[in-house]
Motif scaffolding. Structure first.
Motif, PDB file in Angstrom:
ATOM      1  N   SER A  66       0.854  -1.194   0.000  1.00  0.00           N
ATOM      2  CA  SER A  66       0.000   0.000   0.000  1.00  0.00           C
ATOM      3  C   SER A  66       0.884   1.236   0.000  1.00  0.00           C
ATOM      4  CB  SER A  66      -0.935   0.012   1.210  1.00  0.00           C
ATOM      5  OG  SER A  66      -0.234   0.378   2.372  1.00  0.00           O
ATOM      6  N   SER A  67       0.297   2.362  -0.324  1.00  0.00           N
ATOM      7  CA  SER A  67       1.073   3.600  -0.361  1.00  0.00           C
ATOM      8  C   SER A  67       1.529   4.011   1.032  1.00  0.00           C
ATOM      9  CB  SER A  67       0.255   4.720  -1.007  1.00  0.00           C
ATOM     10  OG  SER A  67      -0.957   4.898  -0.303  1.00  0.00           O
ATOM     11  N   GLU A  68       0.909   3.466   2.100  1.00  0.00           N
ATOM     12  CA  GLU A  68       1.294   3.828   3.471  1.00  0.00           C
ATOM     13  C   GLU A  68       2.327   2.877   4.069  1.00  0.00           C
ATOM     14  OE1 GLU A  68      -2.507   3.143   3.561  1.00  0.00           O
ATOM     15  OE2 GLU A  68      -2.689   5.014   2.469  1.00  0.00           O
ATOM     16  N   LYS A  69       2.441   1.645   3.545  1.00  0.00           N
ATOM     17  CA  LYS A  69       3.337   0.650   4.130  1.00  0.00           C
ATOM     18  C   LYS A  69       4.598   0.512   3.291  1.00  0.00           C
ATOM     19  CE  LYS A  69      -0.211  -2.107   6.340  1.00  0.00           C
ATOM     20  NZ  LYS A  69      -0.802  -3.422   6.455  1.00  0.00           N
ATOM     21  N   SER A  70       5.674   0.068   3.936  1.00  0.00           N
ATOM     22  CA  SER A  70       6.939  -0.038   3.227  1.00  0.00           C
ATOM     23  C   SER A  70       7.264  -1.468   2.793  1.00  0.00           C
ATOM     24  CB  SER A  70       8.069   0.506   4.093  1.00  0.00           C
ATOM     25  OG  SER A  70       8.167  -0.262   5.279  1.00  0.00           O
ATOM     26  N   GLN A  71       6.528  -2.464   3.273  1.00  0.00           N
ATOM     27  CA  GLN A  71       6.874  -3.839   2.907  1.00  0.00           C
ATOM     28  C   GLN A  71       5.813  -4.474   2.022  1.00  0.00           C
ATOM     29  OE1 GLN A  71       7.277  -5.839   6.634  1.00  0.00           O
ATOM     30  NE2 GLN A  71       5.091  -6.108   6.930  1.00  0.00           N
TER      31      GLN A  71
END
Length: 150
Positions: A66-71
């Protein structure tokens, strides 16, 4: 065929338009993938009611970020997942990754940029009108910087 969404390869390359209905993605000319680990029918993208979703259909999983998560998280095979502008997915872990853009969000961003540019220009113009113009003498000759009228 108008495109509602675009896929931007994260490793560079041209955008891939995704129009209404279903689009099968995988190895082949559409995405430019030749890697045999990617099936020709790796996943299905579908645009329904101005929403984009993906369903992995191959035994090798697709990965979602997702655009909010980094993994990246693996997606369940044969299950639809919603994709939003700014999200990305990959057909292999950290390989063949694409960011999702919508045509609507691009138009909104362009308008926002244009409006912010106009606001910046208005600020500059208003500051120019506020500041007085002073003719300072030229340091080398002591003469005014503006040419004198004869």
């Amino acid at each position: 065929m108008p495109s509602d969404f675009f896929l931007q390869p994260l490793d560079g390359g041209p955008r891939v338009p995704v129009g209404p209905g279903q689009t099968v993605i995988g190895r082949g000319p559409l995405l430019g993938i030749t890697d045999k680990r990617v099936s020709r029918r790796h996943a299905i993208l579908e645009v329904v009611d101005s929403q984009l979703r993906i369903k992995p259909i191959h035994r090798n999983p697709c990965f979602y970020q997702s655009s909010e998560k980094s993994q990246h998280s693996p997606m369940e095979t044969q299950v639809w997942s919603q994709l939003h502008p700014g999200d990305s997915f990959s057909l292999l872990l950290d390989k063949y990754a694409f960011r999702v853009f919508s045509a609507q969000s691009e138009v909104e961003m362009e308008c926002t940029l244009r409006n912010s540019q106009m606001l910046d220009e208005d600020d500059i113009l208003s500051e120019m009108h506020k500041s007085p113009v002073v003719n300072l003498p030229d340091k080398t000759t002591g003469a005014s910087q503006l040419p004198r009228k004869p």
